[in-house]
Design a protein around this motif. Structure first.
Motif, PDB file in Angstrom:
ATOM      1  N   GLY A  52       0.794  -1.227   0.000  1.00  0.00           N
ATOM      2  CA  GLY A  52       0.000   0.000   0.000  1.00  0.00           C
ATOM      3  C   GLY A  52       0.818   1.263   0.000  1.00  0.00           C
ATOM      4  O   GLY A  52       0.312   2.329   0.384  1.00  0.00           O
ATOM      5  N   ASP A  53       2.106   1.176  -0.392  1.00  0.00           N
ATOM      6  CA  ASP A  53       2.883   2.408  -0.492  1.00  0.00           C
ATOM      7  C   ASP A  53       2.220   3.345  -1.494  1.00  0.00           C
ATOM      8  O   ASP A  53       1.572   2.896  -2.449  1.00  0.00           O
ATOM      9  CB  ASP A  53       4.320   2.091  -0.935  1.00  0.00           C
ATOM     10  N   ASN A  54       2.446   4.636  -1.289  1.00  0.00           N
ATOM     11  CA  ASN A  54       1.798   5.582  -2.201  1.00  0.00           C
ATOM     12  C   ASN A  54       2.449   5.539  -3.572  1.00  0.00           C
ATOM     13  O   ASN A  54       3.576   5.052  -3.747  1.00  0.00           O
ATOM     14  CB  ASN A  54       1.813   7.003  -1.626  1.00  0.00           C
ATOM     15  N   VAL A  55       1.756   6.080  -4.542  1.00  0.00           N
ATOM     16  CA  VAL A  55       2.216   6.021  -5.930  1.00  0.00           C
ATOM     17  C   VAL A  55       3.554   6.726  -6.094  1.00  0.00           C
ATOM     18  O   VAL A  55       4.432   6.278  -6.856  1.00  0.00           O
ATOM     19  CB  VAL A  55       1.146   6.638  -6.858  1.00  0.00           C
ATOM     20  N   SER A  56       3.778   7.823  -5.379  1.00  0.00           N
ATOM     21  CA  SER A  56       5.025   8.587  -5.540  1.00  0.00           C
ATOM     22  C   SER A  56       6.238   7.742  -5.198  1.00  0.00           C
ATOM     23  O   SER A  56       7.250   7.753  -5.925  1.00  0.00           O
ATOM     24  CB  SER A  56       4.985   9.834  -4.648  1.00  0.00           C
ATOM     25  N   SER A  57       6.163   6.988  -4.093  1.00  0.00           N
ATOM     26  CA  SER A  57       7.313   6.155  -3.715  1.00  0.00           C
ATOM     27  C   SER A  57       7.523   5.024  -4.718  1.00  0.00           C
ATOM     28  O   SER A  57       8.669   4.636  -5.006  1.00  0.00           O
ATOM     29  CB  SER A  57       7.114   5.588  -2.312  1.00  0.00           C
ATOM     30  N   ILE A  58       6.454   4.497  -5.273  1.00  0.00           N
ATOM     31  CA  ILE A  58       6.577   3.443  -6.291  1.00  0.00           C
ATOM     32  C   ILE A  58       7.278   3.990  -7.524  1.00  0.00           C
ATOM     33  O   ILE A  58       8.148   3.336  -8.120  1.00  0.00           O
ATOM     34  CB  ILE A  58       5.188   2.893  -6.670  1.00  0.00           C
ATOM     35  N   LEU A  59       6.920   5.197  -7.918  1.00  0.00           N
ATOM     36  CA  LEU A  59       7.541   5.805  -9.099  1.00  0.00           C
ATOM     37  C   LEU A  59       9.030   6.039  -8.871  1.00  0.00           C
ATOM     38  O   LEU A  59       9.853   5.832  -9.781  1.00  0.00           O
ATOM     39  CB  LEU A  59       6.840   7.120  -9.438  1.00  0.00           C
ATOM     40  N   GLU A  60       9.417   6.436  -7.663  1.00  0.00           N
ATOM     41  CA  GLU A  60      10.835   6.652  -7.374  1.00  0.00           C
ATOM     42  C   GLU A  60      11.605   5.338  -7.424  1.00  0.00           C
ATOM     43  O   GLU A  60      12.755   5.289  -7.899  1.00  0.00           O
ATOM     44  CB  GLU A  60      10.982   7.318  -6.002  1.00  0.00           C
ATOM     45  N   GLU A  61      10.989   4.257  -6.957  1.00  0.00           N
ATOM     46  CA  GLU A  61      11.629   2.947  -7.029  1.00  0.00           C
ATOM     47  C   GLU A  61      11.810   2.529  -8.490  1.00  0.00           C
ATOM     48  O   GLU A  61      12.832   1.928  -8.861  1.00  0.00           O
ATOM     49  CB  GLU A  61      10.787   1.903  -6.297  1.00  0.00           C
ATOM     50  N   LEU A  62      10.832   2.827  -9.329  1.00  0.00           N
ATOM     51  CA  LEU A  62      10.964   2.504 -10.751  1.00  0.00           C
ATOM     52  C   LEU A  62      12.127   3.279 -11.372  1.00  0.00           C
ATOM     53  O   LEU A  62      12.879   2.744 -12.212  1.00  0.00           O
ATOM     54  CB  LEU A  62       9.654   2.841 -11.484  1.00  0.00           C
ATOM     55  N   CYS A  63      12.271   4.541 -10.969  1.00  0.00           N
ATOM     56  CA  CYS A  63      13.391   5.339 -11.487  1.00  0.00           C
ATOM     57  C   CYS A  63      14.732   4.725 -11.072  1.00  0.00           C
ATOM     58  O   CYS A  63      15.670   4.622 -11.888  1.00  0.00           O
ATOM     59  CB  CYS A  63      13.301   6.776 -10.971  1.00  0.00           C
ATOM     60  N   THR A  64      14.815   4.312  -9.817  1.00  0.00           N
ATOM     61  CA  THR A  64      16.066   3.695  -9.327  1.00  0.00           C
ATOM     62  C   THR A  64      16.375   2.417 -10.099  1.00  0.00           C
ATOM     63  O   THR A  64      17.526   2.162 -10.510  1.00  0.00           O
ATOM     64  CB  THR A  64      15.944   3.404  -7.826  1.00  0.00           C
ATOM     65  N   LEU A  65      15.350   1.574 -10.302  1.00  0.00           N
ATOM     66  CA  LEU A  65      15.542   0.333 -11.044  1.00  0.00           C
ATOM     67  C   LEU A  65      15.959   0.622 -12.476  1.00  0.00           C
ATOM     68  O   LEU A  65      16.858  -0.047 -13.024  1.00  0.00           O
ATOM     69  CB  LEU A  65      14.253  -0.490 -11.038  1.00  0.00           C
ATOM     70  N   GLY A  66      15.359   1.609 -13.096  1.00  0.00           N
ATOM     71  CA  GLY A  66      15.717   1.947 -14.463  1.00  0.00           C
ATOM     72  C   GLY A  66      17.169   2.372 -14.578  1.00  0.00           C
ATOM     73  O   GLY A  66      17.876   1.994 -15.530  1.00  0.00           O
ATOM     74  N   GLU A  67      17.619   3.148 -13.610  1.00  0.00           N
ATOM     75  CA  GLU A  67      19.017   3.607 -13.653  1.00  0.00           C
ATOM     76  C   GLU A  67      19.980   2.453 -13.420  1.00  0.00           C
ATOM     77  O   GLU A  67      21.106   2.454 -13.943  1.00  0.00           O
ATOM     78  CB  GLU A  67      19.206   4.710 -12.613  1.00  0.00           C
TER      79      GLU A  67
END
Length: 877
Positions: free
Chosen positions: A144-159
């Motif tokens: 249930g983490d908020n969408v903003s934290s999920i998006l930041e994790e996606l950015c980290t994974l992409g990098e």
């Protein structure tokens, strides 16, 4: 020799093995100084064997992994770790680092040498890293983490998956037309602030174009890419040279977001990177969709929770048998009863005792039929007061239409219920008297008239307070209201509790008798009621002059409410005109009288419209000179087919305020026109009298208006006498009447008091009002010579007026004897058929001109037309 051969064979075997294996092979001393590397190393790194010897090979290790190597050498030197296995990144000759699994073991009998080998595990490491990152991201979504934290994790994974990149994930609105925000850890706040609300489209950078065109967009060089013309300046300070953007699709194919990869060098994706990009896009699609769904669910749950907690209603559920299963905590807040105690059927203990049986019966019926419930009742609060609530419930059914649960809510409607009660009282109860109002009376009466009358006709009384208007004007509305309230109490005390009593107008009340008394007994009953009410009213100083009049009517077959009330009112008007009878019963004869009144009103309206009204003039004789000394203008109707009609033909109109004013106005205009036609004359020659009604005298500015009319018609004020009746002398009219008459008198208009002796006039009125003459009513004159009482009254009137300096005019003189007596007692003027009947304007004008202008030849030779009943002519001059 043999030993040398064996050694040579081993060297060849080692050489073949080291060059045949796909991975790296090397020999080194305990400090990591390489003594040998195989060809695979040189081909992979592009570093020569010579350059790799010693510590030369370390330059191909990723800088972040060098520290781990040094720690291993330390442990090897101390003999703590005979064998090692470690993951290191070696740089490929194309500049890319790849993960390798490195293993090293000591060489036996080699005086400390180590032999090592490595295997390329880069794809495995990347896959494991990606899987761990994906799992972590999905766990965050599930947690249930908020969408903003999920998006930041996606950015980290992409990098991590695309080395050298900096990532953004930008979200779009539901229509996919504009960005709503997102994550981009490397972006400055200035760029973050302009992203929300930015419309997507071709030319809006790589991301805006990818979202709009729904395709991957690779800008290898943003310096020259036209898609970046509007955004290049903003990103130039960041050193960004290239950008790849992927649209992230949702399950329905709509674009949810864009996944952007930014680089500090101009470059395009390699083949292996394209696969990583697709994997990242898929993960982002799942993560964003699930995160949005989870967030929407959380918001919905939060909304529901807040709705329940802050909703003034009290939600509940019940099983198919109506037993409460769950109940909001607001129940305890409202009632003070624990929620647990309300479970099952325990909630009944909170009901008002008077409502329990009704609620039980209603709820049982709904449980049996399965119909939705909607009812109102009262519940006890914690402070032991009761409030009205509305309870609604709906059943939920399964696929077999069987009820599985009831869902309901308790809503506080106490204030609304009280407001509805107030509205009902306002709609059906008279605020002043607390009796039924007109609407309530009409509905009740209409209901009674529609029902079969098993006990006879409906009997209705309309009760009116005579004299109430005078009391209200004299003492004020507060006193008037108090009288109405008192009268309502008296009505209730004099009638049965079952009788319906209502107030339908200012001082008009109605009574619907519960027990009919019959046609023969209705009027006597009403008379008795009127006298009982008057007796009670007489005991109060303010109301002792207020009378009671009652009209009675009985319903007929097919009657409507208006029909019955109208007939009762007709009877009431008849009772008000009859001073001897306080109550009247409606009869067909009364209907004929009403019809005649209506005919008179209609004739008056027609006469006004068609100009049928004409004045007739009855000469007034001066006893001293025997000359015509003026006349009284009398109303006539010149009907085109019926001829000249007397005022009796429109008598009802003279009592109707609006019509009487119109008639008065038209008569005044006609008389003034005649006066102008006849010309002026000296004040000593008398005047023309015309009656002014009480309604006209009450008009604002009447005196000014009448004087202006005289001026416009070139008529002198002394040519006009205004006649008032004694009715205008009552208290509430006297102040305005006096002011008006005084103003007229100051300008020369004479004032005459008509019908003296028949009304309210007294010595006080004569002293207070500016009266020039009184006119003795014909009812007194006709008794002269026959009634001693009548003779005494007339003589007293004449002497009274003479002593006060007021002229006296006797009306209705029809015999020589009457004329002789009046003249003998000092009466100055007289009029009546003994001298002349009323004359039309042209005939009276001829007489008048002969009197006022004897030198006019036309009238000198005219034969006398005024003749006494004894045949003696009255001279004109």
């Amino acid at each position: 020799m043999g030993t040398n051969v064996e050694m040579a064979q081993k060297d060849r075997l080692f050489d073949v093995l080291t060059h045949s294996v796909p991975g790296f092979v090397w020999l080194s001393d305990p400090d990591g100084n390489v003594e040998f590397v195989n060809c695979a190393w040189c081909e992979y790194t592009g570093l020569t064997r010579t350059a790799s010897l010693g510590k030369g090979w370390v330059q191909m290790v990723h800088p972040d992994d060098v520290a781990a190597l040094e720690a291993i050498w330390g442990r090897k030197a101390a003999g703590q770790d005979p064998a090692q296995e470690i993951q290191l990144r070696f740089r490929h000759k194309n500049g890319q680092y790849r993960w390798h699994m490195v293993r090293a073991n000591p060489v036996a009998d080699s005086h400390g040498q180590w032999i090592g080998c490595s295997t390329d595990i880069h794809d495995l490491v990347v896959m494991q890293t990606r899987d761990r990152a994906q799992a972590e991201i999905l766990n965050k979504v599930a947690a249930g983490d908020n969408v903003s934290s999920i998006l930041e994790e996606l950015c980290t994974l992409g990098e991590d998956q695309v080395p050298g990149s900096r990532c953004t994930v930008l979200l779009l609105n539901d229509g996919g037309t504009e960005f709503t925000g997102g994550a981009g850890p490397f972006l400055p706040d200035a760029i973050h602030s302009v992203i929300p609300g930015t419309k997507v489209g071709t030319g809006v950078g790589s991301c805006g174009t990818a979202a709009f065109e729904k395709r991957d967009v690779v800008s290898e060089c943003i310096e020259t890419d036209p898609l970046w013309d509007d955004w290049r300046e903003a990103f130039a300070p960041l050193g960004i040279k290239a950008c790849w953007s992927l649209p992230v699709y949702g399950p329905d194919g709509d674009v949810l977001a864009t996944f952007g990869f930014y680089f500090y060098e101009e470059r395009a994706p390699r083949q292996d990177e394209l696969k990583s990009l697709d994997n990242l896009r898929g993960l982002a699609s799942v993560a964003i969709d699930k995160a949005r769904t989870a967030q929407a669910l959380r918001e919905s749950e939060e909304h529901y929770r807040h709705t329940v907690e802050h909703n003034p209603q009290i939600p509940w559920t019940a099983d198919p048998q109506g037993r409460i299963l769950s109940l909001s905590s607001r129940w305890k807040e409202a009632t003070g009863l624990a929620v647990e105690s309300a479970m099952g059927h325990g909630w009944f203990q909170a009901l008002h005792p008077e409502d329990v049986d009704h609620v039980r019966s209603y709820w049982a019926q709904r449980l049996q039929t399965g119909e939705p419930a909607d009812l109102k009742y009262r519940i006890r609060l914690e402070d032991h007061t009761y409030r009205w609530v509305r309870v609604r419930a709906t059943p939920r059914r399964d696929e077999n239409r069987q009820i599985v649960k009831w869902y309901g809510a308790v809503e506080d409607i106490h204030d609304l219920e009280l407001a509805n009660e107030r509205l009902h009282r306002q709609a059906y109860v008279d605020d002043l008297t607390r009796l039924a109002n007109r609407r309530s009376v009409e509905e009740e009466l209409g209901s009674l008239l529609r029902e079969p009358q098993t006990c006879g006709a409906v009997e209705l009384l309309v009760v009116d307070l005579s004299g109430f208007r005078h009391l209200n004007d004299r003492f004020g509305h507060e006193t008037g209201d108090a009288v109405l309230r008192l009268f309502a109490i008296f009505l209730r005390k004099c009638l049965s509790e079952a009788d319906v009593i209502g107030r339908i107008a200012g001082d008009q009340f109605v009574v619907m008798l519960h027990e009919p008394v019959g046609e023969a007994g209705l009027q006597p009953y009403a008379v008795k009621l009127a006298r009982e009410l008057e007796y009670r009213m007489d005991r109060n100083t303010r109301t002792r002059n207020v009378g009671v009049r009652i009209g009675c009517a009985r319903s007929l077959a097919g009657d409507r409410c208006d029909d019955l009330i109208r007939r009762a009112k007709m009877a009431l008007y008849a009772a008000k005109e009859d001073s001897n009878q306080p109550a009247r019963l409606f009869t067909p004869a009364l209907q004929r009288t009403i019809d005649e009144r209506a005919d008179q009103l209609e004739l008056a309206r027609h006469a006004l419209r068609s100009r049928w009204l004409v004045p007739y003039y009855q000469p007034m004789i001066d006893f001293r000179s025997g000359k015509v000394a003026g006349a009284e203008a009398l109303l006539r109707v010149d009907h085109p087919t019926d001829g000249i009609l007397s005022p009796a033909s429109i008598w009802a109109a003279l009592d109707a305020p609006k019509l009487s004013k119109l008639i008065n106005d038209q008569m005044m205009a006609l008389v003034l026109s005649d006066l102008r036609e006849w010309g002026p004359w000296p004040a000593s020659m008398g005047s023309i009298s015309i009656n002014l009604s009480g309604e006209m005298l009450m008009q604002e500015g009447l005196a000014r208006s009448l004087l202006r009319k005289l001026e416009r018609k070139s008529v002198k004020p002394h040519q006009l006498t205004v006649e008032i009746t004694e009715r205008v002398l009552v208290d509430e009219l006297a102040p305005k009447t006096r002011q008006c008459l005084e103003q007229l008198q100051r300008h020369g208009v004479r004032v005459s008091l008509d019908d003296f002796g028949t009304g309210f006039a007294s010595l006080t009125h004569l002293q207070r009002l500016p009266v020039n003459e009184i006119k003795i009513d014909r009812s007194f004159v006709s008794d002269l010579g026959r009634s001693g009482t009548g003779t005494a009254i007339v003589k007293s009137m004449i002497h009274l007026a003479l002593n006060m300096g007021i002229d006296v005019v006797a009306e209705g003189v029809e015999t020589a004897e009457q004329a002789h007596l009046l003249q003998e007692w000092g009466c100055r003027y007289a009029q009546g058929y003994h001298f002349s009947k009323p004359l039309p304007a042209d005939e009276f004008g001829a007489v008048w001109c002969a009197v006022t202008k004897p030198d006019r030849g036309t009238f000198k030779q005219r034969r006398p037309i005024l003749t006494r009943s004894d045949g003696v002519a009255v001279p004109h001059s």
